[in-house]
Scaffold this motif. Sequence first.
Motif, mmCIF file in Angstrom:
data_model
loop_
_atom_site.group_PDB
_atom_site.id
_atom_site.type_symbol
_atom_site.label_atom_id
_atom_site.label_comp_id
_atom_site.label_asym_id
_atom_site.label_seq_id
_atom_site.Cartn_x
_atom_site.Cartn_y
_atom_site.Cartn_z
ATOM 1 N N ASN A 275 0.699 -0.964 0.058
ATOM 2 C CA ASN A 275 -0.049 -0.048 -0.140
ATOM 3 C C ASN A 275 0.984 1.235 -0.171
ATOM 4 O O ASN A 275 0.139 2.540 -0.929
ATOM 5 N N ASN A 276 2.078 0.751 0.673
ATOM 6 C CA ASN A 276 2.767 2.616 0.320
ATOM 7 C C ASN A 276 3.234 2.966 -0.351
ATOM 8 O O ASN A 276 3.295 3.889 -1.064
ATOM 9 N N ALA A 277 3.702 2.020 -1.448
ATOM 10 C CA ALA A 277 3.378 2.548 -2.921
ATOM 11 C C ALA A 277 2.608 3.127 -4.004
ATOM 12 O O ALA A 277 2.625 3.826 -5.146
ATOM 13 N N ASN A 278 2.018 2.586 -3.049
ATOM 14 C CA ASN A 278 0.902 2.883 -4.468
ATOM 15 C C ASN A 278 -0.120 3.644 -4.012
ATOM 16 O O ASN A 278 0.005 5.205 -3.041
ATOM 17 N N ASN B 240 -0.593 5.847 2.467
ATOM 18 C CA ASN B 240 -0.162 5.881 3.534
ATOM 19 C C ASN B 240 0.093 5.494 5.142
ATOM 20 O O ASN B 240 1.101 6.214 5.550
ATOM 21 N N GLY B 241 -0.050 4.428 4.779
ATOM 22 C CA GLY B 241 -0.271 3.513 6.224
ATOM 23 C C GLY B 241 -1.697 2.875 6.640
ATOM 24 O O GLY B 241 -2.321 3.398 6.101
ATOM 25 N N ASN C 214 -10.506 -8.735 1.405
ATOM 26 C CA ASN C 214 -8.847 -9.657 1.522
ATOM 27 C C ASN C 214 -8.049 -8.998 2.006
ATOM 28 O O ASN C 214 -7.286 -9.470 2.248
ATOM 29 N N THR C 215 -7.764 -7.872 1.968
ATOM 30 C CA THR C 215 -5.912 -6.789 1.920
ATOM 31 C C THR C 215 -6.450 -5.988 3.142
ATOM 32 O O THR C 215 -5.447 -5.915 3.509
ATOM 33 N N GLY C 216 -7.575 -5.394 3.326
ATOM 34 C CA GLY C 216 -7.998 -4.399 3.801
ATOM 35 C C GLY C 216 -7.682 -2.644 3.458
ATOM 36 O O GLY C 216 -7.766 -1.871 4.710
ATOM 37 N N SER C 217 -6.988 -3.229 2.269
ATOM 38 C CA SER C 217 -7.023 -2.028 1.235
ATOM 39 C C SER C 217 -8.246 -1.088 1.461
ATOM 40 O O SER C 217 -8.938 -1.893 0.947
ATOM 41 N N VAL C 218 -8.115 0.247 1.605
ATOM 42 C CA VAL C 218 -9.083 1.294 0.889
ATOM 43 C C VAL C 218 -8.850 1.548 -0.783
ATOM 44 O O VAL C 218 -8.031 1.586 -0.878
#
Length: 276
Positions: A34-37, A189-190, A221-225
């Motif tokens: 995520n931090n690189a996205n 951003n984390g 599945n990932t917790g990603s926003v």
Amino acid sequence: MKKVLFAAIVLLTALAACNDNPDAGANNAGDSNNNANAAPPAIQYAVVNKYPHDTAYFTEGLEFYKGQLFESSGGNADESPYPSEFGIADLKTGKATPKVKLDKTKYFGEGITFFNDKLYHLTWTSGVGFVYDANTFKLIREFKIPAKEGWGLTHDSTHLIMSDGSSNLYYLTPDSLKVANILRVTDNNGPVTNINELEYVNGYIYANQWETTYILKIDPNTGSVIGKINLDNLQKEAAALRPGADVLNGIAYNKETNQLLVTGKRWPYLYEIKVQ
């Protein structure tokens, strides 16, 4: 050997620093990427209807069950005049008909969800939740909340999903009410904190982020926003119409009619919105 040990210590320290709830073993499957996205994209929406909303309710939870809209409110005896209860909200009048009232000297009501003909109800800082028969509203049992605070509550096809104001989402087994998994919510951003009221919509978790005007769309599945709905215009309208209107809080999805309703604490309206 010392270099290997030192590296291990540094790694463990870094992992601990990323965990805002050190008592829980969170599933952070999405953290490494995520931090690189890029930042989560904006999700556009349109208001398709407005319904009156009971401004006497300090909204904590909102959910459809068998075609009826249920709402929970939070308050306590010391500092809040609002009821600590849940009931059925009438979309024509906006008034809520209470079904269960909590003792405000003990409990500040929070999120609700229905699962397998039971209604689950959180409290904020009392450390307990309640399970009711969804048809009679008779109390079945109490349970210990697996975090310092209870905030939002929803469910998927197998588990209850609870927030506690951190970046963690707790997956609870409905029968034992024990933690089956912890999912950390992250963006570019984390970890994303202040995860509040929840709703499971077509395979995704929608979450109010407390003290913001955003609803976050979260990949379970990932917790990603994976997207953000900015309801700043609705917040401003609510504040203009009803001085004292508080933060955005409340998401309800009726899968039978495809209605998605949003509101806030003491807002004069429930808004039916259509998202991309």
